[in-house]
Design an enzyme around this catalytic site. Structure first.
Site, PDB file in Angstrom:
ATOM      1  N   HIS A 153      43.146  46.450  40.601  1.00 51.63           N
ATOM      2  CA  HIS A 153      42.320  45.183  39.965  1.00 51.63           C
ATOM      3  C   HIS A 153      42.836  43.954  39.615  1.00 51.63           C
ATOM      4  O   HIS A 153      43.089  43.379  39.296  1.00 51.63           O
ATOM      5  CB  HIS A 153      42.733  46.004  38.047  1.00 51.63           C
ATOM      6  CG  HIS A 153      44.379  45.938  38.378  1.00 51.63           C
ATOM      7  ND1 HIS A 153      44.797  47.084  38.344  1.00 51.63           N
ATOM      8  CD2 HIS A 153      44.775  45.363  37.667  1.00 51.63           C
ATOM      9  CE1 HIS A 153      46.595  46.614  38.422  1.00 51.63           C
ATOM     10  NE2 HIS A 153      46.450  45.204  36.992  1.00 51.63           N
TER      11      HIS A 153
HETATM   12  C1  UD1 Z   1      47.087  42.385  33.287  1.00 46.95           C
HETATM   13  C2  UD1 Z   1      48.304  42.185  33.735  1.00 46.95           C
HETATM   14  C3  UD1 Z   1      48.913  42.923  35.120  1.00 46.95           C
HETATM   15  C4  UD1 Z   1      49.190  44.185  34.892  1.00 46.95           C
HETATM   16  C5  UD1 Z   1      47.551  45.366  34.248  1.00 46.95           C
HETATM   17  C6  UD1 Z   1      47.432  46.123  33.843  1.00 46.95           C
HETATM   18  C7  UD1 Z   1      48.659  39.496  33.045  1.00 46.95           C
HETATM   19  C8  UD1 Z   1      48.696  38.581  33.840  1.00 46.95           C
HETATM   20  N1  UD1 Z   1      48.101  40.388  33.902  1.00 46.95           N
HETATM   21  O1  UD1 Z   1      46.286  42.553  33.957  1.00 46.95           O
HETATM   22  O2  UD1 Z   1      49.961  42.073  35.754  1.00 46.95           O
HETATM   23  O3  UD1 Z   1      49.179  44.702  36.248  1.00 46.95           O
HETATM   24  O4  UD1 Z   1      47.060  44.110  32.931  1.00 46.95           O
HETATM   25  O5  UD1 Z   1      46.168  46.684  33.694  1.00 46.95           O
HETATM   26  O6  UD1 Z   1      49.141  39.526  32.096  1.00 46.95           O
HETATM   27  N2  UD1 Z   1      39.836  43.424  29.104  1.00 46.95           N
HETATM   28  C9  UD1 Z   1      39.107  44.958  28.586  1.00 46.95           C
HETATM   29  N3  UD1 Z   1      39.276  45.608  27.509  1.00 46.95           N
HETATM   30  C10 UD1 Z   1      41.173  45.177  27.429  1.00 46.95           C
HETATM   31  C11 UD1 Z   1      41.833  44.656  28.223  1.00 46.95           C
HETATM   32  C12 UD1 Z   1      40.554  43.650  28.854  1.00 46.95           C
HETATM   33  O7  UD1 Z   1      37.646  44.891  28.929  1.00 46.95           O
HETATM   34  O8  UD1 Z   1      41.505  46.235  26.441  1.00 46.95           O
HETATM   35  C13 UD1 Z   1      39.182  43.102  30.421  1.00 46.95           C
HETATM   36  C14 UD1 Z   1      38.497  41.343  29.708  1.00 46.95           C
HETATM   37  O9  UD1 Z   1      37.750  41.291  30.459  1.00 46.95           O
HETATM   38  C15 UD1 Z   1      39.355  40.508  29.972  1.00 46.95           C
HETATM   39  C16 UD1 Z   1      40.409  41.423  31.370  1.00 46.95           C
HETATM   40  O10 UD1 Z   1      40.072  42.921  31.720  1.00 46.95           O
HETATM   41  O11 UD1 Z   1      39.390  39.677  30.445  1.00 46.95           O
HETATM   42  C17 UD1 Z   1      41.213  40.942  31.985  1.00 46.95           C
HETATM   43  O12 UD1 Z   1      42.680  41.159  31.315  1.00 46.95           O
HETATM   44  P1  UD1 Z   1      43.963  40.623  31.578  1.00 46.95           P
HETATM   45  O13 UD1 Z   1      44.498  41.153  29.988  1.00 46.95           O
HETATM   46  O14 UD1 Z   1      44.053  39.151  30.931  1.00 46.95           O
HETATM   47  O15 UD1 Z   1      44.587  40.953  32.353  1.00 46.95           O
HETATM   48  P2  UD1 Z   1      44.700  42.570  33.764  1.00 46.95           P
HETATM   49  O16 UD1 Z   1      43.727  41.816  34.399  1.00 46.95           O
HETATM   50  O17 UD1 Z   1      44.066  43.635  32.471  1.00 46.95           O
END
Ligand code: UD1
Length: 398
Positions: A230
């Site tokens: 991811h």
């Molecule tokens: C975040 C952390 C990463 C960690 C990961 C674990 C940062 C910079 N990154 O990355 O270090 O390894 O979490 O999972 O903080 N989304 C959903 N549902 C959710 C949350 C996110 O659908 O509950 C989707 C959204 O489209 C979002 C994308 O995932 O834009 C990314 O989520 P985000 O919290 O920005 O970062 P992660 O890639 O999850």
């Protein structure tokens, strides 16, 4: 003493749980109410999906958050700024003595930054003070500033008063960055505390049966590999994402690959129209020479899959540590790791992200024998050490 702990994203939950339980244990053990620790849990809402958040509270028996900020997704600046605005109000309301942050996600840096500049006056005291800041999992460095997490780590460490380190390189990194020695505490790994607590329970999960990886009993377990992927650097750009997937498809010819998918990766598969490269698991339909996509899993099911896997492929940080503790071969699909102990003492190797290198790493790992290793202080007692340091720290304060 009043403590606020912060969680936001999936990997935070298992790091914070043992610390909170240890605080409760402390409160039960004391005879003088003056020494009680008032604890509040703040969930920023960075992760909000049931499978990325709620299920962990339930399984780990993490108490429900006292305060939920509900920030959701967005760009780095947007998400960090939203957390900061709302967390400042929390500090205004709560005026804690200590803020505990864990890991390296945006919620970590956002709350540390707010706490570092939030001064308030205590009843009957003239001086303005700010909450102290503790960072759990301090000092890890990938030396790759293109990783958002690396920026989060450096800044959070720089702002923290108590730095709790998981492996020795953490101490060296912090000292090199000019952090004073007396702020650094080598205590071990709270995520491993959680793993050791739940290992037995994970054996009782029925995920292997649900995925059809066993027939009748666990002695007839089919060999499989387990994949997590991811990182933005691996999944956000079409060309590199496709190259990794092509190599993984080749590996799936040797044994089925199970892939609990992160929403970010799902989004990329949709966006780049790559659905045909995967098999989407439905009841009883694991395909033996495919990458089988399943929804994100809770802690217990994922731990069970990890413990029983022939090999794990990942770009996660925590999984490199968990496989080391479980003695399961791990291939890290990155060019660097902030957790070098998993390579020096553990079961991990760095494969990079190029197709051929991934295939070579797979062969190397399958032919290697690993001896059980346990890095220093990865013994299930880290949270106890952390709470002790915190209590001693406040005893010394005027
Ligand atoms: C975040 C952390 C990463 C960690 C990961 C674990 C940062 C910079 N990154 O990355 O270090 O390894 O979490 O999972 O903080 N989304 C959903 N549902 C959710 C949350 C996110 O659908 O509950 C989707 C959204 O489209 C979002 C994308 O995932 O834009 C990314 O989520 P985000 O919290 O920005 O970062 P992660 O890639 O999850």
């Amino acid at each position: 003493m009043k403590i606020i702990s912060i969680v936001g994203a999936r990997p935070n939950f298992m790091k914070v749980t043992p610390i909170i339980l240890e605080i409760y244990k402390h409160n039960k053990s004391i005879t003088n109410d003056k020494n009680i620790i008032i604890h509040k849990l703040v969930h920023t809402g960075q992760h909000y999906d049931k499978n990325l958040s709620d299920i962990f509270f339930k399984q780990l028996k993490l108490p429900q958050p006292d305060i939920y900020l509900n920030v959701g997704s967005g760009s780095h600046a947007f998400q960090t700024a939203e957390i900061m605005k709302l967390f400042e109000k929390v500090l205004e309301e709560e005026k804690p003595d200590l803020v505990i942050t864990v890991g390296d996600v945006n919620s970590t840096i956002a709350c540390a930054l707010v706490a570092s500049k939030y001064y308030y006056s205590k009843v009957n005291e003239n001086n303005n003070i700010r909450p102290y800041i503790a960072h759990v999992e301090a000092g890890l460095r990938s030396f790759d500033r293109q990783m958002p997490e690396e920026i989060n780590r450096i800044i959070t460490d720089n702002l923290s008063d108590l730095l709790f380190v998981t492996e020795k390189t953490g101490i060296d990194n912090l000292l090199r960055e000019g952090i004073s020695k007396d702020k650094i505490h080598f205590v071990g790994n709270t995520m491993i505390d959680t793993l050791l607590t739940f290992k037995e329970r994970a054996n009782e999960s029925d995920i292997l049966e649900r995925l059809n990886l066993t027939s009748h009993d666990r002695n007839n377990l089919r060999e499989y590999s387990l994949l997590t992927l991811h990182r933005p650097s691996n999944v956000d750009e079409e060309k590199s994402f496709k190259e990794i997937i092509e190599a993984l498809r080749e590996l799936s010819q040797y044994m089925p690959m199970i892939f609990p998918i992160h929403p970010r990766t799902s989004n990329s598969i949709e966006k780049f129209k790559l659905k045909s490269l995967f098999h989407y698991f439905k009841d009883n339909s694991i395909k033996i020479s495919e990458i089988n996509i399943i929804p994100p899993l809770g802690y217990i099911d994922f731990l069970c899959l990890m413990m029983n896997a022939r090999i794990v492929l990942t770009d996660s940080g925590g999984i490199q540590e968990e496989t080391t503790c479980l003695n399961v071969p791990c291939i890290t699909l990155r060019n660097n790791t902030e957790r070098p102990i998993t390579i020096e003492e553990g079961t991990n190797i760095l494969a990079g992200c190029k197709g051929e290198d991934i295939l070579n790493a797979f062969n190397t790992q399958l032919n290697k024998n690993y001896k059980n290793s346990s890095p220093k202080y990865w013994d299930g007692k880290t949270a106890g050490r952390i709470v002790k340091v915190i209590i001693d720290f406040f005893k010394r304060k005027p």
